[in-house]
Design an enzyme around this catalytic site. Structure first.
Site, PDB file in Angstrom:
ATOM      1  N   TYR A 159       0.801  -0.878  -0.443  1.00  0.00           N
ATOM      2  CA  TYR A 159       0.064  -0.574  -0.072  1.00  0.00           C
ATOM      3  C   TYR A 159       0.848   1.402   0.138  1.00  0.00           C
ATOM      4  CZ  TYR A 159      -3.880   3.700   1.782  1.00  0.00           C
ATOM      5  OH  TYR A 159      -4.527   4.063   1.158  1.00  0.00           O
ATOM      6  N   PHE A 171      -6.013   9.533  -2.609  1.00  0.00           N
ATOM      7  CA  PHE A 171      -5.093   8.936  -3.199  1.00  0.00           C
ATOM      8  C   PHE A 171      -4.099   7.248  -2.672  1.00  0.00           C
ATOM      9  CE2 PHE A 171      -0.409   8.359  -3.900  1.00  0.00           C
ATOM     10  CZ  PHE A 171       0.191   9.079  -5.549  1.00  0.00           C
ATOM     11  N   GLU A 172      -4.247   6.735  -3.376  1.00  0.00           N
ATOM     12  CA  GLU A 172      -3.878   5.521  -2.570  1.00  0.00           C
ATOM     13  C   GLU A 172      -3.795   4.760  -4.108  1.00  0.00           C
ATOM     14  OE1 GLU A 172      -6.034   3.714  -0.165  1.00  0.00           O
ATOM     15  OE2 GLU A 172      -8.250   3.071  -1.133  1.00  0.00           O
ATOM     16  N   ILE A 173      -1.945   3.852  -4.096  1.00  0.00           N
ATOM     17  CA  ILE A 173      -1.786   2.947  -4.774  1.00  0.00           C
ATOM     18  C   ILE A 173      -1.413   2.266  -3.982  1.00  0.00           C
ATOM     19  CG2 ILE A 173      -0.312   2.814  -6.809  1.00  0.00           C
ATOM     20  CD1 ILE A 173       0.327   5.584  -6.945  1.00  0.00           C
TER      21      ILE A 173
END
Length: 372
Positions: free
Chosen positions: A213, A270-272
């Site tokens: 994450y 915002f998360e990848i």
């Protein structure tokens, strides 16, 4: 060479005009004008340079996609956002884009988004059973609590759709069939911006660094929105102690040995991340347990604290990654790195203080960050 470049630009210009006015005459004229404003010249230069350099071979991509939950009314806000993400990152990679909505997208929305993105686009409708308020919620109690939070001035305190969105991102987005083929996702919301050129592929970074994450902004949650979330989490841990990772990040989400929630969380707009985390048995159990508590509607539990608590408890702390080199803005907050081609004023982080969530995270994970 100049004549060749000019000829290619002219031909591309005619192609764009043909597509706009002949194939899709129903697109509003104002929308066409808006599209033309957003760096048409820059896009022509980009594709022109690639043609002249013979650089049209597709690069190896990670098994990843962008994900955007939006409504048809978000179209104009998304035009700017998509252009920024394409110009500062995706035009070099052509990753696909999945758009989700709680109702069918209009033809105009689909046409415009498909024209703006460099990779394939997919449009899906959210399952109503995953979006609608579940039957076990007492709506009289829910409405009473919404009215109270609204009177207290809590952001989105009285909004039904916001709660539906938070619940959907907490427990269902990763179950949508359009995401089944993918391992990684990058969440993008309307009106957000990348403030720097993104020269490294974040998806590849996650894989090569063996991370699960990635985030850019951390902050404290509004306490009034999650009064029972931590106690519900402690109940879950007592029932399923096997879900806890050995080297978890417990100290980040509770600074008094579990008595209270620190309210620190990763800002999830915002998360990848690796979708397999949300597909895991531990996370599914956790979401189902929380869902039955009703806090998404009786209170205002957000997907950000839910994700953050789960990530901090069910993962080894070394699986979490701070993308400090990615500049990002979602008003009123932003993250501006010290290095890179950025369009913002760099920020300072005081690592000697535990008063900020990001300083606490960095001190607890002991990772080296170039920007600091």
């Amino acid at each position: 060479m100049r004549i060749s470049r000019l000829l290619i630009r002219v031909l591309l210009g005619f192609v764009i005009l043909f597509i706009t006015y002949i194939l899709f005459p129903s697109i509003p004229k104002a929308l066409v004008n808006t599209l033309n404003v957003y760096k048409l010249e820059e896009r022509l230069n980009y594709y022109n340079d690639r043609l002249l350099d013979g650089n049209l071979k597709s690069k190896e991509l990670e098994n990843a996609t962008f994900v955007t939950l939006a409504r048809n009314a978000d179209l104009y806000d998304l035009i700017e956002t998509i252009n920024i993400y394409e110009n500062r990152f995706n035009s070099k990679h052509n990753y696909p884009w999945v758009f989700l909505n709680d109702e069918p997208f209009t033809r105009t929305f689909e046409v415009v988004m498909s024209r703006l993105t460099s990779g394939p686009t997919y449009f899906g409708v959210v399952n109503s059973s995953e979006w609608d308020i579940p039957k076990w919620i007492d709506m009289d109690i829910a409405h009473s609590n919404w009215n109270r939070l609204s009177r207290e001035g809590v952001l989105y305190g009285g909004m039904k759709s916001y709660r539906q969105m938070c619940r959907y991102f907490s427990g269902f987005f990763w179950r949508h069939p359009l995401l089944d083929p993918y391992k990684y996702y990058w969440r993008v919301e309307p009106s957000t911006k990348l403030l720097c050129e993104v020269n490294k592929d974040p998806f590849r970074q996650l894989r090569l660094l063996n991370k699960t994450y990635g985030f850019v902004i951390t902050l404290f949650e509004i306490g009034q929105t999650v009064p029972s979330l931590w106690n519900s989490t402690l109940e879950f841990i007592e029932k399923y102690p096997e879900t806890l990772a050995k080297n978890n990040l417990w100290e980040w989400i509770s600074d008094d040995n579990g008595k209270k929630f620190s309210h620190c969380h990763f800002w999830s707009n915002f998360e990848i991340a690796d979708l397999d985390f949300f597909r895991s048995d531990s996370y599914r159990k956790y979401f189902d347990f929380l869902d039955k508590k009703g806090g998404f509607f009786y209170e205002r539990w957000g997907d950000a604290p839910v994700h953050s608590i789960a990530l901090s408890l069910f993962l080894d702390r070394n699986k979490l990654h701070y993308f400090d080199e990615i500049g990002y803005s979602h008003a009123p907050l932003l993250h501006c790195p010290r290095k890179g081609r950025c369009f913002c004023k760099p920020e300072e982080i005081d690592l000697s203080s535990n008063s900020s969530c990001i300083a606490r995270f960095i001190n607890l994970t002991n990772e080296d960050y170039d920007e600091l």
